[in-house]
Design a protein around this motif. Structure first.
Motif, mmCIF file in Angstrom:
data_model
loop_
_atom_site.group_PDB
_atom_site.id
_atom_site.type_symbol
_atom_site.label_atom_id
_atom_site.label_comp_id
_atom_site.label_asym_id
_atom_site.label_seq_id
_atom_site.Cartn_x
_atom_site.Cartn_y
_atom_site.Cartn_z
ATOM 1 N N VAL A 20 25.918 46.253 -3.709
ATOM 2 C CA VAL A 20 26.912 45.831 -4.700
ATOM 3 C C VAL A 20 27.376 47.031 -5.539
ATOM 4 C CG1 VAL A 20 27.226 44.486 -6.818
ATOM 5 C CG2 VAL A 20 26.174 43.440 -4.835
ATOM 6 N N ARG A 21 26.394 47.864 -5.935
ATOM 7 C CA ARG A 21 26.755 49.035 -6.740
ATOM 8 C C ARG A 21 27.596 50.018 -5.929
ATOM 9 N NH1 ARG A 21 21.564 48.283 -8.970
ATOM 10 N NH2 ARG A 21 20.620 49.602 -7.394
ATOM 11 N N THR A 22 27.204 50.211 -4.651
ATOM 12 C CA THR A 22 27.936 51.164 -3.812
ATOM 13 C C THR A 22 29.374 50.691 -3.599
ATOM 14 O OG1 THR A 22 25.866 51.596 -2.672
ATOM 15 C CG2 THR A 22 27.855 52.455 -1.653
ATOM 16 N N LEU A 23 29.536 49.382 -3.431
ATOM 17 C CA LEU A 23 30.878 48.855 -3.195
ATOM 18 C C LEU A 23 31.772 48.990 -4.425
ATOM 19 C CD1 LEU A 23 30.208 45.685 -1.012
ATOM 20 C CD2 LEU A 23 31.328 47.808 -0.341
ATOM 21 N N GLU A 24 31.141 49.288 -5.557
ATOM 22 C CA GLU A 24 31.925 49.525 -6.766
ATOM 23 C C GLU A 24 32.548 50.923 -6.723
ATOM 24 O OE1 GLU A 24 29.586 49.010 -10.271
ATOM 25 O OE2 GLU A 24 30.832 47.322 -10.899
#
Lengths: 73, 401
Positions: free
Chosen positions: A21-25
């Motif tokens: 989720v963080r990476t997709l940000e």
């Protein structure tokens, strides 16, 4: 031991999910985003399956004689 | 007279010493303190007595650090130690290793004294507290095998997060030796090769004496030294023990400890659903952004350069054509105007034009005459009209000036 392995991967799986989720940000390339998406969905599925099939295990250990006594600390 | 084996006093006392010290090496004795004396060397000497007997006791200076209260005459205590026999005098005494008050009022005093001592040492400091894991896999439990606490703990874990593996070390939770067992179990879990994520220690409700093991210094120090986070759950909500102060988290009850140690699987499922939704959402948004970029790219200068160049040329062509057309028309117009002008000029130069207005041209032998004095009487002249000529003879010449 395979049981132990999957046991340990549950919290790792949730952590990986959160990491995805963080990476997709971040501005990742579309290719990478799509493979992270695939990975995320299978991790989510894994976690749910593990929760749903979970069985509480109880193990009784016996107290060892006092060779590790607090006075040694 | 039967023959008796005769032994020396030394041998007797020596033999007694062996028997006594082997037999009474681990004793818990309850009694009232009397004749209490603190020697300048640091050793404590006193007697323990009940209504019939008494025994002399010693507590050596190096054990005083485990004493969290000052004994006074008349105080009821529970003392732990071993018998020791002194052969030169043939006397025995109770060598006390640790001791705690046995009466309720004294217990409260002792509790406060130990609490202050450990607080001063920093055992309760909040920055030493360890964080509990969010998703524990292996939970160690230290409590009585037969008590209500273990049942409550298992029931709650089964309901909330049955994925965990519970490892129980059954211990005595009250009475002499309970504190030592609890402390040992804590060290045992810490020494284990398979890591434990969180430890639950505790017991159900009871009197202050029943809960006392959790007020013992050995337990407090074991909790403090544990590298595994510990949740203490002793008695009911209102019961507070030293263990609660040292533990990383204090639970009101054993059930509450199990709740604090585990996430609720329904919430975890919700968290997973949210994570999946977010992942889906962010990927979709990225896809949309990429599509938008592609659309922009499709209409971009770079991709459409050849066509644009053609269009540009076409536009220039049209423009040139239009300009060309406009210029031609202008030129034709100008030519026409100039032609008309010249026609007019031409008309003015036409020698016949005056003839049309009634003038006549006079010739003498094909020569146009402009003046009267160029003629004389009897001369033959030709008068030219628009439509023909008339031959005349000059009768008379006269000049105007």
């Amino acid at each position: 031991m395979s049981q132990r392995l999957s046991e340990h991967t549950f919290s790792e799986a949730i952590q990986s999910l959160e990491q995805i989720v963080r990476t997709l940000e971040q501005p990742v390339p579309l290719e990478e985003a799509l493979s992270l998406y695939e990975e995320g969905l299978s991790l989510a599925h894994f976690c749910e399956a593990r929760l749903q099939e979970a069985q509480l295990r109880i193990e009784k250990l016996s107290l060892q004689p006092s060779e590790v006594h607090p006075s040694t600390l | 007279m039967p023959k008796h084996t005769i032994i020396s006093v030394s041998d007797l006392n020596g033999a007694l010493k062996d028997v006594v010290e082997d037999t009474f090496s681990d004793l818990w004795v309850e009694g009232e303190v009397s004749n209490f004396k603190a020697h300048t060397s640091g050793h404590l000497y006193f007697s323990l007595k009940d209504h019939q007997s008494q025994i002399s006791c010693a507590l050596w200076q190096f054990n005083r650090k485990y004493l969290f209260f000052t004994p006074r005459d008349g105080m009821k205590v529970l003392a732990h130690g071993a018998l020791s026999l002194y052969p030169p005098r043939g006397t025995y005494s109770f060598v006390v290793k640790s001791m705690r008050p046995a009466g309720e009022g004294d217990l409260n005093l002792a509790f406060e004294a130990l609490k202050q001592k450990l607080a001063a040492e920093g055992l309760f400091s909040t920055h030493k507290k360890q964080k509990l894991p969010r998703y524990p896999q292996r939970i160690g439990v230290i409590t009585s095998e037969t008590g209500a606490a273990i049942q409550d703990i298992l029931r709650v874990i089964q309901y909330r997060f049955p994925m965990v593996h519970v490892l129980l070390i059954p211990v005595m939770v009250q009475g002499p030796g309970a504190a030592e067992e609890i402390a040992r179990a804590i060290y045992q879990f810490n020494a284990q090769s398979d890591p434990i994520d969180v430890l639950l220690i505790g017991r159900g409700g009871g009197s202050i004496e029943d809960l006392w093991a959790f007020n013992e210094e050995v337990v407090a120090r074991a909790i403090y030294h544990s590298t595994i986070p510990i949740i203490s759950a002793v008695g009911h909500e209102t019961d507070v023990t030293i263990a609660d102060f040292v533990a990383d988290v204090r639970a009101a009850t054993p059930s509450n400890a199990a709740e604090l140690a585990t996430p609720d699987q329904r919430e975890v499922l919700q968290i997973i659903a949210n994570l999946r939704y977010t992942i889906k959402n962010r990927t979709l948004r990225k896809l949309e952004v990429e599509q938008e970029r592609l659309r922009n790219l499709r209409g971009s200068y770079a991709l459409n350069r050849p066509r644009m160049m053609l269009e540009e040329q076409l536009r220039r062509l049209i423009e040139i054509k239009r300009q060309l057309l406009r210029t031609t028309q202008l030129q034709v117009q100008q030519a026409r105007t100039s032609l008309q002008l010249r026609e007019g000029q031409l008309q003015q130069l036409d020698p016949n034009a005056p003839l049309k207005r009634g003038y006549v041209q006079v010739f003498r032998d094909q020569t146009l005459l402009l003046r009267a004095n160029e003629t004389h009487p009897q001369q033959l002249l030709t008068l030219r009209f628009l439509d023909g000529s008339v031959a005349v003879v000059v009768n008379e010449v006269s000049q105007d000036r």
